[in-house]
Design a protein around this motif. Structure first.
Motif, PDB file in Angstrom:
ATOM      1  N   TRP A   1       0.817  -1.216   0.000  1.00 27.80           N
ATOM      2  CA  TRP A   1       0.000   0.000   0.000  1.00 27.80           C
ATOM      3  C   TRP A   1       0.855   1.273   0.000  1.00 27.80           C
ATOM      4  CZ3 TRP A   1      -2.685  -2.430   4.762  1.00 27.80           C
ATOM      5  CH2 TRP A   1      -3.507  -3.484   4.342  1.00 27.80           C
ATOM      6  N   ALA A   2       2.125   1.172  -0.387  1.00 27.40           N
ATOM      7  CA  ALA A   2       3.008   2.346  -0.367  1.00 27.40           C
ATOM      8  C   ALA A   2       2.485   3.455  -1.265  1.00 27.40           C
ATOM      9  CB  ALA A   2       4.420   1.952  -0.794  1.00 27.40           C
ATOM     10  N   GLU A   3       1.825   3.100  -2.369  1.00 30.63           N
ATOM     11  CA  GLU A   3       1.342   4.096  -3.318  1.00 30.63           C
ATOM     12  C   GLU A   3      -0.158   4.327  -3.216  1.00 30.63           C
ATOM     13  OE1 GLU A   3       3.629   5.647  -4.960  1.00 30.63           O
ATOM     14  OE2 GLU A   3       5.193   4.290  -4.218  1.00 30.63           O
ATOM     15  N   ALA A   4      -0.782   3.749  -2.196  1.00 26.60           N
ATOM     16  CA  ALA A   4      -2.247   3.816  -2.132  1.00 26.60           C
ATOM     17  C   ALA A   4      -2.761   5.023  -1.355  1.00 26.60           C
ATOM     18  CB  ALA A   4      -2.800   2.533  -1.505  1.00 26.60           C
ATOM     19  N   GLY A   5      -1.873   5.726  -0.639  1.00 29.81           N
ATOM     20  CA  GLY A   5      -2.301   6.886   0.118  1.00 29.81           C
ATOM     21  C   GLY A   5      -3.177   6.561   1.307  1.00 29.81           C
ATOM     22  N   LEU A   6      -3.030   5.359   1.861  1.00 28.03           N
ATOM     23  CA  LEU A   6      -3.811   4.962   3.033  1.00 28.03           C
ATOM     24  C   LEU A   6      -3.128   5.458   4.306  1.00 28.03           C
ATOM     25  CD1 LEU A   6      -4.602   1.263   2.041  1.00 28.03           C
ATOM     26  CD2 LEU A   6      -5.977   3.307   1.614  1.00 28.03           C
TER      27      LEU A   6
ATOM     28  N   ILE B   1      -4.520  -9.483   6.929  1.00 31.33           N
ATOM     29  CA  ILE B   1      -4.630  -8.061   7.242  1.00 31.33           C
ATOM     30  C   ILE B   1      -5.614  -7.417   6.274  1.00 31.33           C
ATOM     31  CG2 ILE B   1      -3.368  -5.905   7.602  1.00 31.33           C
ATOM     32  CD1 ILE B   1      -1.247  -8.924   7.183  1.00 31.33           C
ATOM     33  N   GLU B   2      -6.655  -6.800   6.820  1.00 32.33           N
ATOM     34  CA  GLU B   2      -7.665  -6.173   5.983  1.00 32.33           C
ATOM     35  C   GLU B   2      -7.183  -4.812   5.488  1.00 32.33           C
ATOM     36  OE1 GLU B   2     -11.598  -5.955   7.537  1.00 32.33           O
ATOM     37  OE2 GLU B   2     -11.478  -7.905   8.554  1.00 32.33           O
ATOM     38  N   ARG B   3      -7.411  -4.531   4.224  1.00 34.27           N
ATOM     39  CA  ARG B   3      -7.127  -3.209   3.682  1.00 34.27           C
ATOM     40  C   ARG B   3      -8.079  -2.213   4.341  1.00 34.27           C
ATOM     41  NH1 ARG B   3      -5.322  -1.251  -1.827  1.00 34.27           N
ATOM     42  NH2 ARG B   3      -6.051   0.923  -1.996  1.00 34.27           N
ATOM     43  N   PRO B   4      -7.543  -1.166   4.994  1.00 34.24           N
ATOM     44  CA  PRO B   4      -8.416  -0.257   5.740  1.00 34.24           C
ATOM     45  C   PRO B   4      -9.071   0.780   4.830  1.00 34.24           C
ATOM     46  CG  PRO B   4      -6.136   0.426   5.985  1.00 34.24           C
ATOM     47  CD  PRO B   4      -6.115  -0.842   5.166  1.00 34.24           C
ATOM     48  N   GLY B   5     -10.271   1.195   5.206  1.00 28.37           N
ATOM     49  CA  GLY B   5     -10.918   2.302   4.520  1.00 28.37           C
ATOM     50  C   GLY B   5     -10.448   3.621   5.103  1.00 28.37           C
ATOM     51  N   PRO B   6     -10.850   4.735   4.528  1.00 26.75           N
ATOM     52  CA  PRO B   6     -10.425   6.047   5.021  1.00 26.75           C
ATOM     53  C   PRO B   6     -10.815   6.259   6.485  1.00 26.75           C
ATOM     54  CG  PRO B   6     -11.480   6.232   2.873  1.00 26.75           C
ATOM     55  CD  PRO B   6     -11.719   4.835   3.337  1.00 26.75           C
TER      56      PRO B   6
END
Length: 531
Positions: free
Chosen positions: A112-117, A232-237
């Motif tokens: 997620w380095a480029e995902a802006g999370l 690990i779940e991808r988190p929402g904003p």
């Protein structure tokens, strides 16, 4: 200034045929039964389990609520198989601490380095003492996406990482997070046995939590459960990071769901279930370990220019009846085990109360930056005891203090135990102690060689002005002499000075509090004296 990062240390179990049906018509029952050995998707290394163990979910599998719990329950019904480490080349297995620490995450390679999370994940290499493989996978858009080993994720200046034909997997992962919307910074580690560590904003790593604790300081030997698979779940904003973990050991398995939220006080909500393979008579929940080498009341063998060396100064407890307890921890000459019997405790934790550089005088480690870890049950725990282990240590890197909740009743073979709690990784606990706190403990030679002079400071608003303070002080065995109070209104502090006469005993249990009439105005100070 942000502190520097520290690297420390038979029968079908499924009784419900109405399991939710996912994509492609697969049910949780179907996934768990598998086809003999573990199902393996391309490039996804699986930990070693028994041949008839349940299959871990593969790439594209819907990740449904309760899936890890079902996996743990099914796995507990099978024979235990120890993790393999013989697949790790000697060039990695034989690395020393410094060589292993030289293996770093390559820039830009974090998940997620480029995902802006608000989070990124960095898988951790296997090697040195971290030999065991943990299967890692993401949960994105509701389905499983395994994380296969990739040599390009790592860089090193001095350590040679061999090129391998087979996927060697990872030993765990690190989480970086945004504290209060700032830049990404180190936040958490999941690595080694079932250990994990978090910090709050501005802190350095210190205390370590355990997913499960079995038989510590037991004559049969301690059993160390291990993470075997983590999703690990991808988190929402703005959402927390949710981690699901499958834990395995010879005696038990466990499934945990952990919701992590970084902040000025970082939170971790843990929901879990333990499944017993065999009868368990010594189970620990909410385990946490820390280091204590020496301090102002215990400098045994410390030829050291620093004033103190410890990640935590004591054990804080809020009992089910509301009593506030402070127990300074020590580096004893022999193993010490203490049990604080209670019913439905409100909370406990290993705390670092000293927050001033002058308390330690350490320009490298900065112990004053280490987190306190306060734990509060989210459901009634019933009868049991907060248990404290103090282990002799000659190194500041040894986590020689262990605290955990031990239920009064064990777990029968094939038994289950659900639990939940919230961890506060913090500078101060979430709720202030409602009475004056113990702000200092000191000890030294008394008026005779056999006696010990002990000084205990209590600090709180208005405490020193209370005229009718009553000292409640007891010891068993041994005797107390020369008990006196000293008031310091300008520091809001009252000091209790007394001498302990052990009378030849090898251990004395001390208890002290200040009262007005029958109302406690201070924490209860508990202390075990040993030679």
């Amino acid at each position: 200034m942000t502190p520097p990062l520290r690297d420390v240390p038979d029968a079908d179990p499924m009784a419900d045929d109405s399991a939710t049906t996912g994509a492609g018509g697969q049910t949780r029952r179907t996934l768990l039964r598998g086809a003999g050995a573990l199902a393996v998707s391309a490039g996804f290394p699986m930990p070693a389990f028994a041949d008839d163990a349940p299959a871990l979910p593969t790439a594209g599998t819907p990740f449904q609520a309760g899936l890890v719990t079902d996996l743990a329950r099914a796995l507990a019904a099978r024979a235990y198989v120890a993790p393999r480490t013989d697949d790790l080349p000697g060039a990695l297995a034989d690395l020393n601490r410094e060589q292993y620490a030289a293996i770093r995450t390559a820039p830009g390679s974090a998940v997620w380095a480029e995902a802006g999370l608000g989070f990124t994940l960095e898988p951790l290499h296997r090697g040195s003492v971290f030999k065991d493989r943990v299967a890692l996978a993401l949960v994105e858009d509701g389905v499983v996406r395994p994380l296969p080993y990739d040599r390009a994720r790592f860089e090193t200046d001095t350590t040679q990482i061999p090129t391998l034909k087979e996927d060697m997997g990872y030993s765990g992962f690190k989480i970086r997070a945004r504290f209060d919307g700032g830049d990404l910074a180190d936040f958490a580690y999941f690595q080694g046995a079932s250990f994990f560590r978090l910090i709050a904003a501005g802190q350095g790593f210190g205390v370590t939590a355990r997913a499960l604790t079995l038989r510590p300081a037991d004559a049969r030997g301690e059993e160390f459960p291990e993470f075997r698979a983590i999703w690990i779940e991808r988190p929402g904003p703005g959402a927390p990071l949710v981690v699901h973990a499958l834990v395995d050991s010879p005696s038990a398995t466990a499934a945990l769901r952990m919701s992590l939220r970084p902040g000025a006080a970082s939170l971790c909500d843990v929901e879990g279930t333990v499944f017993a393979r065999t009868a368990i008579d010594h189970l620990g929940l909410g385990g946490m370990t820390t280091s204590y080498l020496f301090g102002p009341y215990d400098r045994r063998g410390a030829d050291d220019a620093r004033a103190a060396v410890h990640s935590s100064g004591g054990l804080q407890i809020r009992t089910g009846s509301g009593e506030a307890i402070w127990r300074p921890v020590r580096n004893p000459e022999t193993l010490q085990v203490s049990s604080f019997v209670d019913d439905n405790p409100k909370g406990f934790g290993l705390m670092q109360r000293a927050r001033d550089y002058r308390a330690f005088q350490d320009d490298v480690q900065h112990w004053e930056w280490r987190p306190s870890l306060w734990l509060e049950p989210l459901a009634a725990w019933g009868p049991g005891s907060v248990t404290l282990l103090e282990i002799p240590s000659d190194s500041e890197f040894n986590e020689n203090i262990l605290a955990y909740w031990r239920p009064k009743t064990g777990l029968a073979a094939r038994g289950e135990l659900a639990f939940s709690y919230r961890q506060h990784w913090c500078w101060q606990p979430p709720e202030p102690v409602p009475v004056a706190v113990v702000s200092g403990t000191r000890s030294g030679r008394g008026t005779t060689e056999a006696r010990r002079l002990i000084l205990v400071d209590f600090t709180g608003e208005g405490l020193a002005e209370v005229e009718a303070l009553r000292t409640q002080l007891s010891v068993s065995p041994g005797a107390i002499t020369a008990n006196r109070l000293y008031r310091y209104p300008e520091r809001k502090t009252v000091r209790v000075a007394f001498e302990l006469d052990p009378r030849g005993e090898k251990a004395c249990e001390l208890r002290l509090a200040l009262l007005r009439d029958d109302t406690a105005l201070t924490e209860t100070w508990l202390y075990r004296w040993t030679p």
